[in-house]
Design a protein around this motif. Structure first.
Motif, mmCIF file in Angstrom:
data_model
loop_
_atom_site.group_PDB
_atom_site.id
_atom_site.type_symbol
_atom_site.label_atom_id
_atom_site.label_comp_id
_atom_site.label_asym_id
_atom_site.label_seq_id
_atom_site.Cartn_x
_atom_site.Cartn_y
_atom_site.Cartn_z
ATOM 1 N N LEU A 1 0.883 -1.161 0.000
ATOM 2 C CA LEU A 1 0.000 0.000 0.000
ATOM 3 C C LEU A 1 0.924 1.216 0.000
ATOM 4 O O LEU A 1 1.721 1.391 0.928
ATOM 5 C CB LEU A 1 -0.874 -0.020 1.252
ATOM 6 N N VAL A 2 0.849 2.022 -1.059
ATOM 7 C CA VAL A 2 1.737 3.186 -1.168
ATOM 8 C C VAL A 2 0.907 4.438 -0.908
ATOM 9 O O VAL A 2 -0.093 4.681 -1.594
ATOM 10 C CB VAL A 2 2.412 3.246 -2.553
ATOM 11 N N ILE A 3 1.316 5.189 0.116
ATOM 12 C CA ILE A 3 0.544 6.357 0.541
ATOM 13 C C ILE A 3 1.400 7.602 0.355
ATOM 14 O O ILE A 3 2.546 7.653 0.814
ATOM 15 C CB ILE A 3 0.138 6.206 2.024
ATOM 16 N N ARG A 4 0.820 8.594 -0.311
ATOM 17 C CA ARG A 4 1.524 9.875 -0.486
ATOM 18 C C ARG A 4 1.112 10.782 0.646
ATOM 19 O O ARG A 4 -0.072 11.065 0.828
ATOM 20 C CB ARG A 4 1.068 10.531 -1.784
ATOM 21 N N ASP A 5 2.075 11.255 1.406
ATOM 22 C CA ASP A 5 1.746 12.293 2.383
ATOM 23 C C ASP A 5 2.713 13.449 2.220
ATOM 24 O O ASP A 5 3.477 13.494 1.250
ATOM 25 C CB ASP A 5 1.663 11.735 3.814
ATOM 26 N N THR A 6 2.687 14.371 3.175
ATOM 27 C CA THR A 6 3.500 15.577 3.017
ATOM 28 C C THR A 6 5.000 15.255 3.016
ATOM 29 O O THR A 6 5.803 16.059 2.587
ATOM 30 C CB THR A 6 3.195 16.563 4.155
ATOM 31 N N PHE A 7 5.377 14.067 3.516
ATOM 32 C CA PHE A 7 6.792 13.701 3.536
ATOM 33 C C PHE A 7 7.194 12.868 2.326
ATOM 34 O O PHE A 7 8.268 12.300 2.272
ATOM 35 C CB PHE A 7 7.123 12.925 4.816
ATOM 36 N N GLY A 8 6.291 12.717 1.364
ATOM 37 C CA GLY A 8 6.598 11.906 0.187
ATOM 38 C C GLY A 8 5.767 10.637 0.207
ATOM 39 O O GLY A 8 4.678 10.615 0.770
ATOM 40 N N GLU A 9 6.318 9.582 -0.426
ATOM 41 C CA GLU A 9 5.561 8.330 -0.505
ATOM 42 C C GLU A 9 6.035 7.349 0.541
ATOM 43 O O GLU A 9 7.225 7.224 0.781
ATOM 44 C CB GLU A 9 5.753 7.706 -1.895
ATOM 45 N N ARG A 10 5.098 6.677 1.144
ATOM 46 C CA ARG A 10 5.453 5.617 2.086
ATOM 47 C C ARG A 10 4.820 4.320 1.648
ATOM 48 O O ARG A 10 3.670 4.282 1.241
ATOM 49 C CB ARG A 10 4.999 5.978 3.499
ATOM 50 N N SER A 11 5.617 3.262 1.718
ATOM 51 C CA SER A 11 5.167 1.963 1.262
ATOM 52 C C SER A 11 4.900 1.094 2.486
ATOM 53 O O SER A 11 5.741 0.985 3.369
ATOM 54 C CB SER A 11 6.298 1.395 0.409
ATOM 55 N N VAL A 12 3.713 0.516 2.546
ATOM 56 C CA VAL A 12 3.297 -0.199 3.748
ATOM 57 C C VAL A 12 2.941 -1.640 3.389
ATOM 58 O O VAL A 12 2.098 -1.875 2.505
ATOM 59 C CB VAL A 12 2.054 0.483 4.383
#
Ligand code: NI
Length: 226
Positions: A132-143
């Protein structure tokens, strides 16, 4: 704010749930997608009328209602009953944003999707991809969490599920309308709550704890809509 909530279910509990769910009828995942996101959505979902799905959904929510971190992070007001999805053979869900408001099937209630939740139901060793790849204010995070773990993320974020190129990824997913609509405010409240719990475990000075708890509740009173 992304929150990992570990061990909502044990590996054995997850195995039992997943095995029984997989024996139920599944349908094309496009049934619950908006027009835009249906173009990029390739997966299957458990039929929403599945009695077993409803039962397991209730089991998930019951477990979470006893989970201090979940309750503190989400401050739930209403929860959309959990749905289940599966991805295999290269299936994926491209970048999209979830619908802001979801009507609950069969009832007149609607849920504003302040938070999204994914409960992983497959051991990550048994499949490739499916992050699950989530874009937030710090960039993309892969979960990609162990089976039985849950991730909570803001409903406002753009996200996707990478193609599953080996094995199968099964998960439960749902949305939460929070007492506090803004992610940044929920995040401050969570930080404060965690600090208060920690201080109270250390038997810190009562007067300071009382003052801090007062601030927590007065901020919650100011920011919540019930
Ligand atoms: Ni989504």
């Amino acid at each position: 704010m992304l929150i990992d909530i570990a061990d909502v279910f044990t590996a054995d509990e997850v195995d039992e749930m997943r095995t029984r769910l997989l024996a139920e009828p599944w349908v094309d995942g496009k049934v619950t997608a908006g027009q835009r996101s249906a173009r990029d959505k390739f997966n299957r979902q458990l039929n929403e009328d599945s009695a077993l799905g409803v039962l397991f959904g209730q089991r998930i929510l019951a477990r979470l209602s006893d989970n201090a971190l979940f309750m503190s992070a989400a401050l739930p007001k209403r929860i959309y009953p959990p749905l289940f999805n599966r991805y295999s053979g290269g299936e994926a869900f491209g970048f999209h944003i979830d619908n802001a408001i979801r009507g609950i099937k069969g009832v007149r209630e609607r849920v504003r999707t302040d938070l999204s939740a994914t409960l992983f139901l497959t051991d990550p060793q048994t499949y490739d991809g499916g992050e699950l790849v989530i874009r937030d204010t710090f960039g993309e995070r892969s979960v990609k969490l162990p089976a039985g773990h849950l991730v909570l993320y803001p409903g406002t974020s753009v996200h996707k599920v990478n193609p599953v190129t080996r094995g199968e990824r099964v998960a439960a997913f749902f949305w939460i309308e929070s007492l506090v609509r803004e992610d940044s405010q929920r995040s401050l409240l969570l930080d404060m709550d965690v600090a208060i719990q920690r201080l109270s475990a250390q038997q810190a000075d009562d007067e300071s704890l009382l003052q801090l708890s007062g601030v927590y509740h007065n901020l919650l009173r100011r920011w919540s809509d019930v």
